[in-house]
Design a protein around this motif. Structure first.
Motif, mmCIF file in Angstrom:
data_model
loop_
_atom_site.group_PDB
_atom_site.id
_atom_site.type_symbol
_atom_site.label_atom_id
_atom_site.label_comp_id
_atom_site.label_asym_id
_atom_site.label_seq_id
_atom_site.Cartn_x
_atom_site.Cartn_y
_atom_site.Cartn_z
ATOM 1 N N ALA A 1 0.811 -1.229 0.000
ATOM 2 C CA ALA A 1 0.000 0.000 0.000
ATOM 3 C C ALA A 1 0.837 1.268 0.000
ATOM 4 O O ALA A 1 0.320 2.348 -0.312
ATOM 5 C CB ALA A 1 -0.946 -0.004 1.191
ATOM 6 N N ALA B 1 0.471 2.925 -3.247
ATOM 7 C CA ALA B 1 -0.912 3.080 -3.694
ATOM 8 C C ALA B 1 -1.093 4.244 -4.659
ATOM 9 O O ALA B 1 -1.808 4.115 -5.671
ATOM 10 C CB ALA B 1 -1.833 3.251 -2.486
ATOM 11 N N THR C 1 -8.255 -2.367 -2.639
ATOM 12 C CA THR C 1 -7.356 -2.299 -1.494
ATOM 13 C C THR C 1 -7.762 -3.387 -0.511
ATOM 14 O O THR C 1 -8.949 -3.566 -0.226
ATOM 15 C CB THR C 1 -7.415 -0.929 -0.810
ATOM 16 O OG1 THR C 1 -8.758 -0.671 -0.364
ATOM 17 C CG2 THR C 1 -6.991 0.173 -1.770
ATOM 18 N N ASN D 1 -0.950 -4.231 4.288
ATOM 19 C CA ASN D 1 -1.946 -3.460 3.558
ATOM 20 C C ASN D 1 -1.519 -3.447 2.098
ATOM 21 O O ASN D 1 -0.371 -3.098 1.783
ATOM 22 C CB ASN D 1 -2.037 -2.035 4.089
ATOM 23 C CG ASN D 1 -2.617 -1.984 5.487
ATOM 24 O OD1 ASN D 1 -3.479 -2.779 5.832
ATOM 25 N ND2 ASN D 1 -2.130 -1.074 6.304
ATOM 26 N N THR D 2 -2.425 -3.833 1.206
ATOM 27 C CA THR D 2 -2.052 -4.037 -0.192
ATOM 28 C C THR D 2 -3.008 -3.339 -1.143
ATOM 29 O O THR D 2 -4.122 -2.958 -0.779
ATOM 30 C CB THR D 2 -2.041 -5.538 -0.548
ATOM 31 O OG1 THR D 2 -3.388 -6.043 -0.550
ATOM 32 C CG2 THR D 2 -1.205 -6.341 0.428
ATOM 33 N N VAL D 3 -2.549 -3.199 -2.376
ATOM 34 C CA VAL D 3 -3.390 -2.810 -3.503
ATOM 35 C C VAL D 3 -3.315 -3.950 -4.513
ATOM 36 O O VAL D 3 -2.223 -4.423 -4.845
ATOM 37 C CB VAL D 3 -2.915 -1.510 -4.165
ATOM 38 C CG1 VAL D 3 -3.821 -1.151 -5.346
ATOM 39 C CG2 VAL D 3 -2.891 -0.375 -3.148
ATOM 40 N N ARG E 1 -9.304 7.375 -2.123
ATOM 41 C CA ARG E 1 -8.296 6.416 -1.641
ATOM 42 C C ARG E 1 -7.793 6.798 -0.256
ATOM 43 O O ARG E 1 -7.731 5.947 0.652
ATOM 44 C CB ARG E 1 -7.137 6.367 -2.633
ATOM 45 C CG ARG E 1 -5.937 5.557 -2.164
ATOM 46 C CD ARG E 1 -4.815 5.599 -3.182
ATOM 47 N NE ARG E 1 -4.291 6.949 -3.418
ATOM 48 C CZ ARG E 1 -3.413 7.564 -2.621
ATOM 49 N NH1 ARG E 1 -2.982 6.957 -1.521
ATOM 50 N NH2 ARG E 1 -2.962 8.783 -2.918
ATOM 51 N N ALA F 1 -8.508 4.891 3.365
ATOM 52 C CA ALA F 1 -7.348 4.336 4.062
ATOM 53 C C ALA F 1 -7.194 4.887 5.472
ATOM 54 O O ALA F 1 -6.578 4.241 6.327
ATOM 55 C CB ALA F 1 -6.081 4.613 3.262
#
Length: 345
Positions: free
Chosen positions: A174, A177, A199, A216-218, A280, A284
């Motif tokens: 992330a 991102a 996400t 935490n990822t995209v 976004r 988040a």
């Protein structure tokens, strides 16, 4: 047919579905197996002035009933006609059953990426599927239904001559991102490719792949029956990536166990890049976990919307946080999809 009341053995199991945070609380459950059973259930509800709801899998539960619950999960026959390239399903059938019946004939349905979802509920919601931009919505392929009251007891729809798809996914940390969202928003997207940006925050659990565990990822996913180029999306190091030509069923997402979640969506006529970044950041930094999903529309889907924006949280009580994110795109909202609405009280 079985009829269950509160306190009866099996009552709690029958009213429970994939959504574990919210359950129906009916006065009576009709466990149906035929259209005649459905007719009896609807007649009972109408005679007694009670509301009724239908549940096959419970993925899209939005309005828990306190009246009559018609449980269709045992009413799940599937018939494939390979010559006509059609499938006819009963009210409780799930996509995995259709995929399994169609695959030996080189056919596939316009399902989503979750094979355990009920066919009828998904399709009546429109059906934004794995190949939607290439072939349209699942609802576009419906040939006919039979109904009792407001309950669809059978549905016939077209199948596609598809047995293999070009598909893949990329996961980014992330911290990248902003660059990933920019690349996705600016992608010169081929009409035949159906992508999604999401996400996802992964818990630190040993069954997860080590590169994703606790991160935490995209994620970007995509699918098509034809080759396509995604080099322009590789704007940062990938935690994992997977590309290839796969059997249709291998392109579907991992099957999740039942769990608690809440979500909603909006259809957007346009989505400026700066607005997307505001969304976004807001998602988040919300005080509840929010997973964001973005589906570019157009191509085979048509209509006035350019994007579908969905928000999902892994618990109930996220209405305010979701509303604050959706407020950022309010000037561009042109509607809402019946799919991707979950646990609305």
């Amino acid at each position: 047919m079985h009829i269950l009341h509160p306190g009866d053995p099996g009552y709690d199991d029958e009213r429970s579905g994939f959504q574990t945070g919210l359950r129906h609380e009916p006065q009576v459950v009709f466990v149906v197996e035929t259209a005649h059973d459905v007719e009896k259930a609807v007649e009972y509800a109408e005679t007694n002035g009670l509301p009724y709801e239908v549940q096959a899998t419970g993925h899209g539960l939005t309005t828990p009933t306190t009246g009559v619950l018609i449980s269709t999960r045992r009413m799940n026959a599937v018939h494939v006609d390979p010559d006509r390239r059609t499938a006819t399903v009963e009210a409780g059938a799930v996509w995995q059953q259709v995929i399994d019946a169609a695959a030996p004939h080189g056919l596939a349905p316009l399902s989503g990426d979750a094979a355990g979802v009920g066919v009828v509920g998904y399709t009546l919601g429109g059906g934004y599927g794995l190949l939607a931009r290439e072939f349209g919505l699942a609802a576009d392929r419906v040939l006919g239904t039979t109904e009792v009251g407001d309950v669809v007891t059978t549905m016939e729809f077209e199948l596609l001559p598809v047995n293999r798809v070009h598909s893949g996914e990329m996961y980014f940390d992330a911290t990248h991102a902003e660059a990933v969202f920019d690349a996705f928003h600016g992608w010169d997207l081929p009409d035949h490719v159906t992508p999604q940006l999401a996400t996802i925050a992964f818990p630190d659990l040993p069954m997860l792949p080590p590169p994703l565990r606790g991160r935490n990822t995209v994620r970007i996913t995509f699918a098509s029956t034809r080759p396509f180029d995604v080099e322009g999306l590789k704007v940062a190091p990938r935690l994992t990536e997977d590309f290839g030509v796969k059997p249709f069923h291998k392109a579907l997402g991992a099957q999740l166990p039942p769990h608690t979640y809440q979500g909603d969506n909006v259809l957007l006529g346009e989505l400026p890049a700066e607005t997307l970044h505001s969304v976004r950041v807001k998602a988040a930094t919300a005080d509840v976990p929010i997973f964001l999903g973005l589906l570019p529309l157009g191509a085979g889907i048509g209509g006035p919307a350019s994007h579908l924006l969905k928000l999902i949280s892994p618990r109930l009580g996220a209405e305010r946080a979701h509303a604050e994110v959706f407020d950022l795109v309010r000037p561009f909202v042109v509607g809402r999809s019946r799919n991707f609405r979950f646990a609305v009280r």
